[in-house]
Design an enzyme around this catalytic site. Structure first.
Site: not given
Ligand code: UN1
Length: 514
Positions: A246-247, A251, A268, A302
């Site tokens: 998440g953001s 976290g 993450e 992310c």
């Molecule tokens: C995410 O955005 O939380 O590398 C994961 C990537 C994807 C996973 C992203 N395999 O963009």
């Protein structure tokens, strides 16, 4: 909504009086009594599911059950656990299109990307199956005569997975398949925006489990709960590891709650990813990577590209190419093949994007393309936008934060050292890329003097990582690593043993105690 797909995935069957259950473990479904909560598709604001708010005690009860079944599941040898993963994989392959349908429906990402996400689920199954025969420990030389040291890895307990809307299946699968093969039980709290994906995966795992009558059937639970009720997942000691995506803000909120009981966590969190285009770069290669990284999943990964640094000598031509590419993008219903970008997840997300665009102007930035809402023929509360290109100073405050929307900041640089410094100057440290044909630049970027992120790619964009490598980032991104490489170690406990097979008592460090 496609009712046939819901039926195929078994979802229609578990609906009672219009509501889905809020807790699912083996055959026990709990339809709680709380307030009604509905979920709406970002595509057209159609209601996709309704639940009733959960009382927090259900979470503790579910963790008790998972803790009990853990004691059974850990006894099953890892290669035998992999048989279950193999069956889960078969089910995922069989239902790939239907699962992808749900991903698009709930997250709004285009169907092609949704298929890719299910493929990521299938890939991690493969990885976990192979891993089942490779949960290696170590044998270490001892300083003592006729002594040896070994390290072994054992199952940890119950892994609680908290996942976000943007990868409503893959991120769960990365965690869950490894956790399962390592002998753990699983509690999954999906994003409240993507509960159907979680319910479908739950039913798929249960279907696979049915083929293994002598395996405990209650090794996996899904909980659909509000943020408030979910606190119990964090507080409860029976969550042996909390793996949360998440953001950064999320976290920072949950980390102290877990730390208070000295619990384990794997974070993450958000990125603020940069891509450097050098003078020697193959510009076509770079352009495709920039566009996919910046607008894939509507800039809501992310790993999405946020900051682009282009060498001064090619800045003009690259900017022109980029604007032309952005102009050619079809944006609209993510189920339609012609569209390359779908909607933002919700109104809040749209408002955040508009707020960011406002701040950009205040902070002397210039929006050179896009940013505005694309109104649909029939007006619904869905939020389609043109992705934005912005010229701004790399030091501007807005650039330091991750806005979870398709806004790309363009900046230029004179020498590689300066570009790497800019890459590293933000608080987040997830993904980064360099486009160059100069070996020295590429090596520098991936060296100790280079990118300080968890991922640093060469001639590959910031997003779209394969499952083979450990995935995650440094600094405010949280430091966790999921999916490939030796990330499995997160889901196990390490036991170090010193063994004396001689007849003498020998103390380490040469201590004489006779
Ligand atoms: C995410 O955005 O939380 O590398 C994961 C990537 C994807 C996973 C992203 N395999 O963009």
């Amino acid at each position: 909504m496609n009712k046939d797909i819901l039926k195929n995935l078994g979802l229609s069957k578990i609906k009672k009086d219009g509501f889905y259950p809020s807790v699912l473990i083996a055959k026990d479904y709990i339809y709680s009594k709380g307030n009604k909560k509905s979920v709406f598709s970002p595509i057209n604001n159609e209601r996709t599911a309704s639940f009733r708010e959960l009382k927090a005690h259900y979470i503790d009860e579910t963790l008790d059950k998972l803790h009990k079944s853990f004691k059974q599941w850990r006894k099953v040898p890892a290669p035998k656990r992999a048989l279950l993963i193999s069956e889960i994989k078969t089910q995922a392959i069989k239902n790939k299109k239907d699962l992808a349908y749900l991903i698009t429906l709930e997250s709004g990402k285009i169907y092609e990307e949704a298929l890719g996400e299910v493929q990521e689920f299938i890939d991690i199954c493969d990885f976990a199956i192979g891993l089942s025969r490779q949960l290696y420990g170590l044998s270490i030389t001892s300083e003592r005569y006729k002594h040896k040291i070994i390290e072994q890895w054992y199952p940890l307990g119950t892994i609680s997975i908290i996942s976000a809307f943007n990868f409503p299946m893959a991120v769960w699968a990365w965690n869950a398949m490894l956790a399962l093969v390592c002998g753990n039980t699983i509690l999954w709290k999906p994003s409240n925006q993507a509960p159907l994906c979680a319910l479908a995966c739950f039913l798929l795992v249960q279907k696979a489990l049915k083929k293994f009558k002598d395996y405990p059937q209650d090794i996996f639970a899904v909980i659909i709960a509000s943020r408030k009720a979910s606190k119990n997942i964090l507080k409860n000691k029976k969550s042996s590891l909390i793996s949360a995506t998440g953001s950064v803000a999320m976290g920072k909120k949950i980390a102290p709650i877990i730390a208070k009981r000295l619990g384990k966590s794997l974070f993450e969190l958000g990125g603020n990813n940069a891509l450097i285009v050098c003078k020697s770069a193959d510009l076509d290669l770079a352009l495709k990577a920039v566009v996919f990284s910046a607008i894939g999943t509507a800039g809501q990964r992310c790993t999405s590209l946020r900051r682009l640094f282009v060498h001064k000598s090619i800045k003009k031509v690259f900017q022109e190419k980029l604007i032309a590419a952005y102009k050619s993008l079809n944006i609209g219903n993510p189920f339609e093949e012609k569209n390359i970008m779908g909607p933002l997840i919700n109104k809040k997300s749209y408002e955040n994007m508009q707020e960011a665009l406002h701040l950009i102007k205040k902070q002397k930035g210039e929006i050179i393309y896009g940013g505005e809402r694309i109104l649909q023929k029939e007006e619904t509360n869905s939020y389609y936008v043109k992705p934005a290109l912005v010229k701004i100073n790399h030091k501007a405050l807005i650039v330091q934060n991750e806005t979870f929307a398709p806004i790309l900041y363009l900046m230029d640089f004179e020498n590689i050292k300066e570009a790497i410094e800019m890459n590293n100057e933000v608080n987040q440290g997830l993904s980064s890329s360099i486009f160059t044909n100069d070996l020295k630049e590429a090596e520098l970027f991936t060296s100790i003097f280079g990118s300080d992120c968890g991922l640093a790619n060469v001639n590959v964009g910031t997003s779209g990582a394969e499952i083979g490598a450990a995935f995650g980032g440094e600094k405010d991104t949280g430091g966790g690593r999921e999916s490939g490489s030796d990330a499995w170690k997160n889901y196990m406990r390490r036991l170090s043993s010193s063994i004396n097979y001689g007849n003498e008592t020998i103390l380490s460090q040469g201590i004489n105690f006779s």
